[in-house]
Design a protein around this motif. Structure first.
Motif, PDB file in Angstrom:
ATOM      1  N   ASN A  13       0.813  -1.216   0.000  1.00 17.70           N
ATOM      2  CA  ASN A  13       0.000   0.000   0.000  1.00 17.70           C
ATOM      3  C   ASN A  13       0.848   1.268   0.000  1.00 17.70           C
ATOM      4  N   ASN A  14       2.027   1.172  -0.564  1.00 14.29           N
ATOM      5  CA  ASN A  14       2.861   2.364  -0.700  1.00 14.29           C
ATOM      6  C   ASN A  14       2.487   3.070  -2.001  1.00 14.29           C
ATOM      7  N   PRO A  15       2.324   4.370  -1.946  1.00 12.57           N
ATOM      8  CA  PRO A  15       1.921   5.073  -3.169  1.00 12.57           C
ATOM      9  C   PRO A  15       3.031   5.057  -4.213  1.00 12.57           C
ATOM     10  N   LEU A  16       2.697   4.681  -5.437  1.00  7.66           N
ATOM     11  CA  LEU A  16       3.681   4.693  -6.517  1.00  7.66           C
ATOM     12  C   LEU A  16       3.468   5.892  -7.431  1.00  7.66           C
ATOM     13  N   TYR A  17       2.212   6.244  -7.591  1.00  9.50           N
ATOM     14  CA  TYR A  17       1.917   7.292  -8.556  1.00  9.50           C
ATOM     15  C   TYR A  17       0.499   7.775  -8.323  1.00  9.50           C
ATOM     16  N   LEU A  18       0.321   9.080  -8.317  1.00  5.08           N
ATOM     17  CA  LEU A  18      -1.036   9.616  -8.250  1.00  5.08           C
ATOM     18  C   LEU A  18      -1.062  10.843  -9.128  1.00  5.08           C
ATOM     19  N   ARG A  19      -2.012  10.880  -9.981  1.00  9.80           N
ATOM     20  CA  ARG A  19      -2.048  12.032 -10.867  1.00  9.80           C
ATOM     21  C   ARG A  19      -3.479  12.453 -11.120  1.00  9.80           C
ATOM     22  N   SER A  20      -3.697  13.720 -10.958  1.00 11.60           N
ATOM     23  CA  SER A  20      -5.008  14.286 -11.269  1.00 11.60           C
ATOM     24  C   SER A  20      -4.982  14.748 -12.711  1.00 11.60           C
ATOM     25  N   MET A  21      -6.080  14.532 -13.408  1.00 13.18           N
ATOM     26  CA  MET A  21      -6.136  14.946 -14.804  1.00 13.18           C
ATOM     27  C   MET A  21      -6.685  16.370 -14.940  1.00 13.18           C
ATOM     28  N   ASP A  22      -6.948  16.989 -13.800  1.00  5.49           N
ATOM     29  CA  ASP A  22      -7.365  18.378 -13.826  1.00  5.49           C
ATOM     30  C   ASP A  22      -6.151  19.241 -14.165  1.00  5.49           C
ATOM     31  N   PRO A  23      -6.297  20.190 -15.091  1.00  6.29           N
ATOM     32  CA  PRO A  23      -5.115  20.958 -15.484  1.00  6.29           C
ATOM     33  C   PRO A  23      -4.559  21.812 -14.356  1.00  6.29           C
ATOM     34  N   SER A  24      -5.410  22.289 -13.463  1.00  4.98           N
ATOM     35  CA  SER A  24      -4.866  23.105 -12.372  1.00  4.98           C
ATOM     36  C   SER A  24      -5.549  22.747 -11.061  1.00  4.98           C
ATOM     37  N   PRO A  25      -5.211  21.605 -10.510  1.00  2.00           N
ATOM     38  CA  PRO A  25      -5.882  21.173  -9.283  1.00  2.00           C
ATOM     39  C   PRO A  25      -5.399  21.992  -8.088  1.00  2.00           C
ATOM     40  N   SER A  26      -6.303  22.254  -7.201  1.00  2.00           N
ATOM     41  CA  SER A  26      -5.926  22.985  -5.991  1.00  2.00           C
ATOM     42  C   SER A  26      -5.368  21.991  -4.975  1.00  2.00           C
ATOM     43  N   ASP A  27      -4.710  22.499  -3.945  1.00  2.00           N
ATOM     44  CA  ASP A  27      -4.194  21.630  -2.894  1.00  2.00           C
ATOM     45  C   ASP A  27      -5.325  20.852  -2.227  1.00  2.00           C
ATOM     46  N   ASP A  28      -6.431  21.531  -2.072  1.00  2.00           N
ATOM     47  CA  ASP A  28      -7.579  20.884  -1.446  1.00  2.00           C
ATOM     48  C   ASP A  28      -8.023  19.663  -2.238  1.00  2.00           C
ATOM     49  N   GLN A  29      -8.131  19.899  -3.539  1.00  2.00           N
ATOM     50  CA  GLN A  29      -8.597  18.825  -4.402  1.00  2.00           C
ATOM     51  C   GLN A  29      -7.606  17.671  -4.377  1.00  2.00           C
ATOM     52  N   TYR A  30      -6.359  18.057  -4.298  1.00  2.00           N
ATOM     53  CA  TYR A  30      -5.291  17.070  -4.282  1.00  2.00           C
ATOM     54  C   TYR A  30      -5.375  16.207  -3.031  1.00  2.00           C
ATOM     55  N   MET A  31      -5.616  16.846  -1.890  1.00  2.00           N
ATOM     56  CA  MET A  31      -5.779  16.105  -0.641  1.00  2.00           C
ATOM     57  C   MET A  31      -6.976  15.170  -0.741  1.00  2.00           C
ATOM     58  N   LYS A  32      -8.015  15.682  -1.400  1.00  2.00           N
ATOM     59  CA  LYS A  32      -9.225  14.886  -1.525  1.00  2.00           C
ATOM     60  C   LYS A  32      -8.970  13.627  -2.345  1.00  2.00           C
ATOM     61  N   LEU A  33      -8.183  13.807  -3.416  1.00  2.00           N
ATOM     62  CA  LEU A  33      -7.854  12.642  -4.225  1.00  2.00           C
ATOM     63  C   LEU A  33      -7.105  11.612  -3.392  1.00  2.00           C
ATOM     64  N   HIS A  34      -6.161  12.086  -2.617  1.00  2.00           N
ATOM     65  CA  HIS A  34      -5.420  11.174  -1.748  1.00  2.00           C
ATOM     66  C   HIS A  34      -6.374  10.418  -0.838  1.00  2.00           C
ATOM     67  N   TYR A  35      -7.311  11.163  -0.305  1.00  2.00           N
ATOM     68  CA  TYR A  35      -8.268  10.577   0.624  1.00  2.00           C
ATOM     69  C   TYR A  35      -9.114   9.516  -0.084  1.00  2.00           C
ATOM     70  N   VAL A  36      -9.618   9.877  -1.254  1.00  2.07           N
ATOM     71  CA  VAL A  36     -10.489   8.946  -1.983  1.00  2.07           C
ATOM     72  C   VAL A  36      -9.725   7.676  -2.337  1.00  2.07           C
ATOM     73  N   VAL A  37      -8.490   7.844  -2.799  1.00  5.70           N
ATOM     74  CA  VAL A  37      -7.695   6.675  -3.186  1.00  5.70           C
ATOM     75  C   VAL A  37      -7.377   5.836  -1.964  1.00  5.70           C
ATOM     76  N   HIS A  38      -7.098   6.517  -0.863  1.00  7.55           N
ATOM     77  CA  HIS A  38      -6.802   5.800   0.378  1.00  7.55           C
ATOM     78  C   HIS A  38      -7.974   4.915   0.777  1.00  7.55           C
ATOM     79  N   CYS A  39      -9.170   5.494   0.707  1.00  4.24           N
ATOM     80  CA  CYS A  39     -10.362   4.717   1.045  1.00  4.24           C
ATOM     81  C   CYS A  39     -10.539   3.546   0.083  1.00  4.24           C
TER      82      CYS A  39
END
Lengths: 153, 185
Positions: A13-39
């Protein structure tokens, strides 16, 4: 319907790669992605425990893991326990075959990247070629209105 | 020796073949290990070349025994044989011979596909690594055994962002065949 983010997670469960396809994601959105993937990792574990006895044939494609407010989360588990997580926008219908096709290609891409003798195993993927090909794969189901200039971990 | 793509049709059936990925991954781990052992990229380049040389001086006999070719009359012929017969036989790729120097002693073998470097992406800190240097050594070793002293170096490399692999071969000296004994011995 479109791919909002792609994540690769290693066997521990070590992160290898995470990428948002949004051209300009905010830090908030980025944290949210981490959270969603974690779940999603919990959901993967659950699916695996529920579905698989020791004798079951292993199907790498896990299907829809769970829906959130904004995303639909799909999972794929390779035989070496690398998890690939795809986040789709919660709009329109998503065809299973299309998702599976994207997963297969991402899997092949991961295999090729891991075959690079200079790839360090278990560490985050840092490779220009990987990025470029990933963009190409994801482009079959682009997020409406989004360019592919997203950012990475 | 190397199988890749559709059923290795260019290879004579008498040659044993191995899976291309096994070969590529093996070479990759050799290079990795050399870097770990020597820590100095220049030294790694040198070692790869030396390994290639040692392969070349052995390989040329196998090539001559199996390739059914006649004697080369000029360095031009030799370069063609290397590009069109030796490389397909051992690597399942062929090269183009171009960029001849006016005095016909220097030419380039241009490869657009190189099974040694499949999957490879050079990290920034190894920019100076000549990943395929083993091939330069093989060519030098093989030609030395047939009385040609050559100098081989990579002038372009797709791993470093060029659009092909180009191996520059320079003929330094063509030695006549000498026998180590005299007639009356």
């Amino acid at each position: 319907m479109g791919i909002a983010a792609v994540a690769f997670i290693g066997p521990q469960n070590n992160p290898l790669y995470l990428r948002s396809m949004d051209p300009s994601p905010s830090d908030d959105q980025y944290m949210k992605l981490h959270y969603v993937v974690h779940c999603a990792l919990d959901a993967v574990e659950e699916k695996v425990l529920l579905k698989r006895g020791p004798s079951d044939s292993q199907d790498a494609y896990l299907g829809l893991l769970y829906p959130t407010e904004d995303y639909r989360v799909y999972g794929y588990l390779t035989n070496s326990h690398v998890k690939i997580i795809l986040l789709f926008d919660d709009e329109g219908t998503i065809k299973n075959e299309m998702v599976l096709r994207v997963f297969r290609r991402l899997h092949a891409l991961y295999v090729d990247t891991a075959s690079n003798p200079f790839h360090s195993f278990g560490l985050p993927i840092r490779s220009g070629r990987f990025e470029a090909q990933l963009e190409g794969i994801v482009a079959v189901a682009p997020k409406p209105g989004a360019s592919l200039g997203g950012f990475m971990t | 020796m190397l199988r890749g793509g559709p059923s290795g049709a260019r290879n004579p059936p008498s040659l044993e073949q191995i899976n291309a990925e096994v070969f590529t991954l093996t070479y990759g781990s050799i290079v990795r290990q050399l870097i770990a052992d020597f820590e100095d990229i220049e030294e790694v380049n040198k070692q790869l070349e030396q390994m290639g040389y040692n392969m070349g001086i052995r390989l040329v006999d196998e090539f001559l025994a199996k390739a059914k070719i006649s004697r080369c009359s000029s360095f031009r012929d030799t370069a063609d044989v290397v590009a069109k017969q030796a490389l397909p036989m051992f690597l399942n790729v062929s090269a183009n011979v171009t960029n001849w120097s006016p005095d016909q002693t220097e030419c380039s073998l241009v490869l657009t596909d190189n099974p040694l470097a499949d999957f490879v992406e050079l990290p920034e800190e190894y920019r100076e690594l000549k990943y395929c240097n083993v091939l330069a050594g093989v060519v030098r070793g093989a030609l030395e055994m047939v009385n040609m002293d050559v100098e081989c170096r990579w002038v372009s490399d797709m791993l470093r962002g060029d659009d092909c692999y180009e191996l520059r071969i320079k003929l330094k000296e063509h030695r006549d065949e000498k026998f180590p004994y005299k007639d009356d011995d």
